[in-house]
Design a protein around this motif. Structure first.
Motif, short mmCIF file in Angstrom:
data_model
loop_
_atom_site.label_atom_id
_atom_site.label_comp_id
_atom_site.label_asym_id
_atom_site.label_seq_id
_atom_site.Cartn_x
_atom_site.Cartn_y
_atom_site.Cartn_z
N UNK A 109 0.80 -1.21 0.00
CA UNK A 109 0.00 0.00 0.00
C UNK A 109 0.84 1.26 0.00
N UNK A 110 2.14 1.13 -0.30
CA UNK A 110 2.96 2.32 -0.42
C UNK A 110 2.56 3.10 -1.66
N UNK A 111 2.71 4.42 -1.63
CA UNK A 111 2.33 5.21 -2.82
C UNK A 111 3.15 4.80 -4.03
N UNK A 112 2.49 4.67 -5.14
CA UNK A 112 3.16 4.26 -6.37
C UNK A 112 3.72 5.47 -7.10
N UNK A 113 4.67 5.22 -7.97
CA UNK A 113 5.27 6.26 -8.79
C UNK A 113 4.23 6.79 -9.77
N UNK A 114 3.93 8.09 -9.75
CA UNK A 114 2.90 8.60 -10.66
C UNK A 114 3.24 8.40 -12.12
N UNK A 115 4.55 8.42 -12.48
CA UNK A 115 4.92 8.24 -13.86
C UNK A 115 4.82 6.80 -14.30
N UNK A 116 4.78 5.88 -13.31
CA UNK A 116 4.64 4.46 -13.65
C UNK A 116 3.19 4.06 -13.84
N UNK A 117 2.28 4.98 -13.53
CA UNK A 117 0.86 4.68 -13.69
C UNK A 117 0.53 4.48 -15.16
N UNK A 118 -0.27 3.45 -15.47
CA UNK A 118 -0.58 3.20 -16.87
C UNK A 118 -1.48 4.27 -17.48
N UNK A 119 -2.17 5.05 -16.65
CA UNK A 119 -3.09 6.06 -17.15
C UNK A 119 -2.57 7.43 -16.77
N UNK A 120 -2.20 8.23 -17.76
CA UNK A 120 -1.68 9.57 -17.55
C UNK A 120 -2.66 10.56 -18.15
N UNK A 121 -3.01 11.57 -17.38
CA UNK A 121 -3.95 12.58 -17.85
C UNK A 121 -3.19 13.83 -18.28
N UNK A 122 -3.77 14.58 -19.22
CA UNK A 122 -3.17 15.79 -19.75
C UNK A 122 -4.14 16.94 -19.61
N UNK A 123 -3.66 18.14 -19.30
CA UNK A 123 -4.57 19.28 -19.16
C UNK A 123 -5.33 19.62 -20.44
N UNK A 124 -4.69 19.41 -21.60
CA UNK A 124 -5.29 19.72 -22.90
C UNK A 124 -5.65 21.19 -23.05
N UNK A 125 -4.96 22.06 -22.32
CA UNK A 125 -5.23 23.48 -22.42
C UNK A 125 -4.98 24.17 -21.10
N UNK A 126 -5.46 25.37 -20.97
CA UNK A 126 -5.22 26.17 -19.78
C UNK A 126 -4.11 27.18 -20.02
N UNK A 127 -4.02 28.17 -19.13
CA UNK A 127 -3.07 29.26 -19.29
C UNK A 127 -1.63 28.75 -19.33
N UNK A 128 -1.28 27.88 -18.39
CA UNK A 128 0.09 27.40 -18.33
C UNK A 128 0.46 26.63 -19.59
N UNK A 129 -0.46 25.81 -20.08
CA UNK A 129 -0.17 25.01 -21.27
C UNK A 129 0.04 25.90 -22.48
N UNK A 130 -0.80 26.89 -22.66
CA UNK A 130 -0.69 27.74 -23.85
C UNK A 130 0.49 28.69 -23.74
N UNK A 131 0.92 29.04 -22.53
CA UNK A 131 2.15 29.81 -22.39
C UNK A 131 3.36 28.99 -22.81
N UNK A 132 3.33 27.68 -22.54
CA UNK A 132 4.40 26.81 -23.02
C UNK A 132 4.42 26.78 -24.55
N UNK A 133 3.23 26.73 -25.16
CA UNK A 133 3.15 26.77 -26.63
C UNK A 133 3.72 28.09 -27.15
N UNK A 134 3.42 29.19 -26.46
CA UNK A 134 3.95 30.49 -26.86
C UNK A 134 5.47 30.52 -26.74
#
Length: 389
Positions: free
Chosen positions: A64-89
């Protein structure tokens, strides 16, 4: 001895209380089926009927130890938002400088081959830009793993230094030099001195444009594309295509600007002005290009060639390799080709800008289409259009 007996009695008592509690919990679950499923009933039933040992308790806590978030088979993406579009800029700004230089190589090739290196063979001049393109894409083989392990910050800073210093170095490779030798030198010594200087002039272009410019472009381009992938999955094609249009705008601005500045300011000051524009654009890229997840502290910075064991991935990589191989030949030689066929110098430089103007649509629209029709389907259509053109 008495302490040990007392501790065992306490442990036995606590286990008995736990079993009684679990038995009561099972009865509650049996009487309340509307909010609990069979899995929870079975887990309590198993806990109440199975004796527990210290090793079992340790194993349970480990599970029951916390698992590595990057090892999770399901990864979610913001698909937008201010921070994401600033990265695009930020990626857009970086590509205006990095890919803008790449889309301007035709202008530099045409000018250098008729001025500073007019006595050098076209094949030798071509090596300057061939090495540049090779390093711009080939260095990504090493820069990609470094980006995954360490993040984009130092890569973008290094790319900024390479591009700005490279352009300043190009401005000094004007071929307009003065003989700083004593008058008493004999003719033989004077001939040797001039021969060495002539070779170092060509070497200056190799160092400044080919090496510094190529490595700097790769240091900017790889993190710019990789950072966008941290924020977009379903809309990744559209976001990446939008950022990639920065290279097209750079390919419009810089050829037209250089074509107007060469007669007025000369090559040296024109290149210095481009270096200043690069610096401003890359400061924006340094401020805005970020990743969403922290870099893995134990990640390796060396390429892992075992990924090519996947036949599909290996064939895809080979296909993209050959596409990129033929993509930049027109960009490099279209201006000099126009000059060689009697086109006026003014329009020869403008042809490259016209080509890059068309690539604004060629970079932005396919990304939007790829998110809907698929990446490979869009790539096939793009290759067919290139063949027809």
């Amino acid at each position: 001895m008495s302490d040990r007996l007392g501790w065992e009695a306490q442990e036995t008592s606590s286990l008995s209380l736990k079993e009684n509690h679990d038995s009561q919990r099972v009865e509650q679950l049996n009487n309340s089926p509307q909010w609990c499923d069979d899995t929870e009933k079975q887990s309590y039933s198993h806990a109440s009927t199975t004796p527990r040992k210290d090793d079992d308790i340790a194993d349970t806590s480990a599970k029951h130890e916390p698992s590595d978030p990057e090892a999770s088979p399901e990864v979610t993406y913001p698909e937008g938002g201010l921070r994401a579009w600033l990265v695009v800029l930020g990626s857009f700004s970086g590509m205006v400088a990095g890919f803008g230089l790449m889309n301007t190589v035709g202008t530099f090739q045409a000018y250098i081959s008729t001025h500073q290196l007019e006595n050098v063979s076209p094949g030798a001049v071509g090596w300057i830009f061939s090495i540049y393109v090779f390093l711009a894409f080939g260095c990504g083989l090493q820069i990609g793993p470094i980006f995954d392990a360490k993040g984009p910050r130092w890569l973008v800073i290094g790319g900024t230094v390479c591009l700005v210093v490279g352009m300043i170095g190009i401005s000094e490779s004007t071929g307009r030099f003065y003989l700083m030798a004593p008058i008493s030198l004999d003719c033989d010594t004077l001939f040797v001195w001039l021969l060495i200087w002539g070779l170092s002039e060509y070497w200056h272009f190799i160092l400044t444009f080919s090496i510094l410019g190529g490595v700097g472009t790769s240091l900017i381009f790889t993190p710019a594309v990789g950072a966008i992938a941290h924020f977009f999955s379903r809309r990744r094609g559209a976001a990446t295509g939008l950022a990639a249009t920065g290279g097209s705008f750079g390919g419009i601005i810089f050829p037209l600007a250089l074509e107007a500045l060469f007669p007025k300011l000369g090559f040296a000051w024109s290149a210095r002005l481009v270096a200043l524009i690069f610096l401003i654009l890359l400061i924006v890229a340094n401020l805005l290009i970020r990743t969403r997840l922290p870099p893995k502290p134990s990640g390796t910075v060396w390429p892992d060639f075992r990924i090519f064991r996947d036949v599909t991935f290996a064939l895809t990589t080979a296909g993209v390799f050959f596409i990129e191989w033929g993509l930049f030949v027109p960009l490099t030689f279209i201006s000099s080709y126009a000059l060689a066929n009697g086109v006026s110098p003014t329009f020869s430089y403008q042809v490259l800008a016209i080509l890059n103007a068309g690539s604004v649509f060629g970079r932005g629209i396919p990304g939007y289409i790829a998110d809907r029709l698929g990446r490979f389907n869009t790539m096939i259509l793009a290759v067919l259009l290139c063949l027809l053109s």
